[in-house]
Design an enzyme around this catalytic site. Structure first.
Site, PDB file in Angstrom:
ATOM      1  N   HIS A 285      67.915   4.087 -34.062  1.00 18.66           N
ATOM      2  CA  HIS A 285      66.647   4.693 -33.653  1.00 18.66           C
ATOM      3  C   HIS A 285      66.153   4.130 -32.329  1.00 18.66           C
ATOM      4  O   HIS A 285      65.388   4.792 -31.611  1.00 18.66           O
ATOM      5  CB  HIS A 285      65.595   4.502 -34.746  1.00 18.66           C
ATOM      6  CG  HIS A 285      64.621   5.636 -34.839  1.00 18.66           C
ATOM      7  ND1 HIS A 285      65.000   6.911 -35.193  1.00 18.66           N
ATOM      8  CD2 HIS A 285      63.286   5.699 -34.591  1.00 18.66           C
ATOM      9  CE1 HIS A 285      63.944   7.710 -35.184  1.00 18.66           C
ATOM     10  NE2 HIS A 285      62.895   7.002 -34.815  1.00 18.66           N
TER      11      HIS A 285
ATOM     12  N   ARG B 210      68.120  11.872 -33.794  1.00 22.50           N
ATOM     13  CA  ARG B 210      68.028  10.947 -34.919  1.00 22.50           C
ATOM     14  C   ARG B 210      69.445  10.698 -35.417  1.00 22.50           C
ATOM     15  O   ARG B 210      70.322  11.567 -35.293  1.00 22.50           O
ATOM     16  CB  ARG B 210      67.185  11.541 -36.047  1.00 22.50           C
ATOM     17  CG  ARG B 210      65.749  11.883 -35.669  1.00 22.50           C
ATOM     18  CD  ARG B 210      65.020  12.531 -36.831  1.00 22.50           C
ATOM     19  NE  ARG B 210      63.626  12.838 -36.494  1.00 22.50           N
ATOM     20  CZ  ARG B 210      63.215  14.008 -35.998  1.00 22.50           C
ATOM     21  NH1 ARG B 210      64.097  14.980 -35.780  1.00 22.50           N
ATOM     22  NH2 ARG B 210      61.936  14.209 -35.728  1.00 22.50           N
TER      23      ARG B 210
ATOM     24  N   HIS C 123      59.868  16.902 -32.156  1.00 19.73           N
ATOM     25  CA  HIS C 123      58.567  16.528 -32.709  1.00 19.73           C
ATOM     26  C   HIS C 123      57.752  17.779 -33.002  1.00 19.73           C
ATOM     27  O   HIS C 123      57.724  18.714 -32.197  1.00 19.73           O
ATOM     28  CB  HIS C 123      57.793  15.650 -31.719  1.00 19.73           C
ATOM     29  CG  HIS C 123      58.296  14.251 -31.657  1.00 19.73           C
ATOM     30  ND1 HIS C 123      58.000  13.395 -30.611  1.00 19.73           N
ATOM     31  CD2 HIS C 123      59.081  13.533 -32.501  1.00 19.73           C
ATOM     32  CE1 HIS C 123      58.581  12.218 -30.824  1.00 19.73           C
ATOM     33  NE2 HIS C 123      59.236  12.283 -31.967  1.00 19.73           N
TER      34      HIS C 123
ATOM     35  N   ARG D  88      67.126   6.412 -29.623  1.00 22.99           N
ATOM     36  CA  ARG D  88      66.227   7.569 -29.525  1.00 22.99           C
ATOM     37  C   ARG D  88      64.966   7.189 -28.746  1.00 22.99           C
ATOM     38  O   ARG D  88      64.517   7.936 -27.869  1.00 22.99           O
ATOM     39  CB  ARG D  88      65.881   8.058 -30.928  1.00 22.99           C
ATOM     40  CG  ARG D  88      64.906   9.230 -31.009  1.00 22.99           C
ATOM     41  CD  ARG D  88      64.842   9.702 -32.457  1.00 22.99           C
ATOM     42  NE  ARG D  88      63.684  10.517 -32.766  1.00 22.99           N
ATOM     43  CZ  ARG D  88      63.633  11.840 -32.618  1.00 22.99           C
ATOM     44  NH1 ARG D  88      64.676  12.479 -32.094  1.00 22.99           N
ATOM     45  NH2 ARG D  88      62.553  12.517 -32.957  1.00 22.99           N
TER      46      ARG D  88
ATOM     47  N   LYS E  40      64.359  17.940 -38.998  1.00 23.20           N
ATOM     48  CA  LYS E  40      63.544  17.901 -40.206  1.00 23.20           C
ATOM     49  C   LYS E  40      63.096  19.313 -40.572  1.00 23.20           C
ATOM     50  O   LYS E  40      62.793  20.129 -39.705  1.00 23.20           O
ATOM     51  CB  LYS E  40      62.324  17.000 -39.994  1.00 23.20           C
ATOM     52  CG  LYS E  40      62.672  15.526 -39.838  1.00 23.20           C
ATOM     53  CD  LYS E  40      61.420  14.680 -39.704  1.00 23.20           C
ATOM     54  CE  LYS E  40      61.759  13.193 -39.634  1.00 23.20           C
ATOM     55  NZ  LYS E  40      60.552  12.352 -39.495  1.00 23.20           N
TER      56      LYS E  40
ATOM     57  N   TYR F 144      55.413   7.156 -26.156  1.00 24.96           N
ATOM     58  CA  TYR F 144      56.353   6.793 -25.094  1.00 24.96           C
ATOM     59  C   TYR F 144      55.645   6.714 -23.742  1.00 24.96           C
ATOM     60  O   TYR F 144      56.073   5.981 -22.858  1.00 24.96           O
ATOM     61  CB  TYR F 144      57.515   7.783 -25.062  1.00 24.96           C
ATOM     62  CG  TYR F 144      58.281   7.790 -26.358  1.00 24.96           C
ATOM     63  CD1 TYR F 144      59.039   6.694 -26.760  1.00 24.96           C
ATOM     64  CD2 TYR F 144      58.214   8.869 -27.228  1.00 24.96           C
ATOM     65  CE1 TYR F 144      59.705   6.673 -27.963  1.00 24.96           C
ATOM     66  CE2 TYR F 144      58.890   8.862 -28.441  1.00 24.96           C
ATOM     67  CZ  TYR F 144      59.630   7.770 -28.806  1.00 24.96           C
ATOM     68  OH  TYR F 144      60.289   7.749 -30.007  1.00 24.96           O
TER      69      TYR F 144
END
Length: 297
Positions: free
Chosen positions: A243, A150, A269, A246, A174, A278
């Site tokens: 993004h 990110r 993730h 990514r 995150k 994806y």
């Protein structure tokens, strides 16, 4: 109680008791205004709420659809009607809830924008340069594409977070969760070139890897403008942002046979289902190639 009075009671409840934002209350007001208009146009009436049946409500989505609204807008308006009747039932204004079985359209699955492999190569070539800012930009783009970071993760990297001998980068994602992601040999080469000139951007001698021309941490808005401008003329993809790189990393990895669980771990993730989109990209590309190539497709 007439429908217009019931709508007014519900909106006051949202505003005064639930303390919803002005935006949310405004959205409800617009949606329920159209719901009221639906009854006026279809039944020429302002009905008593006790007379409204589930069958009446099932006609409302079709009425909205004829207005050529987007699915997201349909969801919002139907959800507002369900909330209205939930409120009326809970507070004893009606004996049964006719909106309980009203179905809300599913969210549209939007496939992520990404670069084709040739476009990704062209972008990295376009970013080449010898100045400290050009070297920084080139490294940033290469890192985002090669490791799927990110933009916030990349901009928070310290100089020592990239392990050149091991060809990995330590990423804080995150929830402050850390992960180790491989980087390419090209990233290591560009890192070495950038570090030789980085001191020209670094009067404060801070450890942050990506610096602005004033020696401060490069901010996301600046990074966005750099990458957005660089993608123009390279790709026809609607989105041109960090993004997208990514998304491109993940799409190209899966296209070339990478295990989806490994890609999910590299992306950071928390759920494998987040990475599934994806796979959908790859399937859609195969379908498109089939439609174009097969004579009976």
């Amino acid at each position: 109680m007439k429908l217009d009075i019931a709508i007014d009671k519900f909106l006051k409840y949202c505003e005064l008791e639930k303390n919803f934002s002005a935006y949310t209350v405004g959205s409800y007001r617009k949606a329920l205004g159209q719901f009221f208009e639906f009854f006026r146009s279809e039944y020429e009436a302002n009905p008593d709420i006790g007379d409204i049946e589930a069958e009446d409500l099932r006609l409302f989505p079709g009425w909205l659809h004829d207005l050529n609204l987007k699915r997201s807008s349909l969801r919002q308006k139907i959800s507002a009607v369900k909330s209205l009747f939930g409120f009326l039932y809970k507070n004893g204004y009606i004996d049964e809830n006719p909106g309980g079985g009203l179905s809300v359209p599913k969210v549209e699955k939007r496939l992520p924008s990404y670069l084709l492999e040739k476009e990704a190569v062209n972008l990295t070539v376009k970013m080449e340069g010898d100045g400290p800012e050009e070297l920084r930009n080139s490294l940033l783009v290469e890192l985002l594409y090669s490791s799927g970071l990110r933009i916030s993760e990349a901009l928070n990297l310290d100089v020592n977070d990239i392990d050149a001998p091991d060809q990995t980068v330590k990423v804080t994602g995150k929830g402050r969760k850390q992960r180790i992601v491989p980087v390419t040999s090209i990233v290591i080469e560009k890192l070495k070139k950038y570090l030789l000139r980085r001191k020209e951007l670094n009067p404060d001698n801070i450890d942050i890897l990506f610096l602005s021309r004033k020696g401060k941490k490069l901010n996301p808005a600046t990074a966005y403008r750099i990458i957005n401008r660089s993608m123009k003329g390279i790709t026809e993809a609607q989105q041109k942002s960090p993004h997208v790189l990514r998304h491109t990393f993940a799409t190209h990895m899966i296209d070339n046979g990478a295990d989806i669980r490994s890609v999910s771990e590299m992306l950071g993730h928390s759920s494998l289902s987040t990475t599934q989109k994806y796979t959908h990209v790859s399937v859609e590309r195969l379908k498109e190639a089939y439609r174009k190539a097969h004579p009976k497709a």
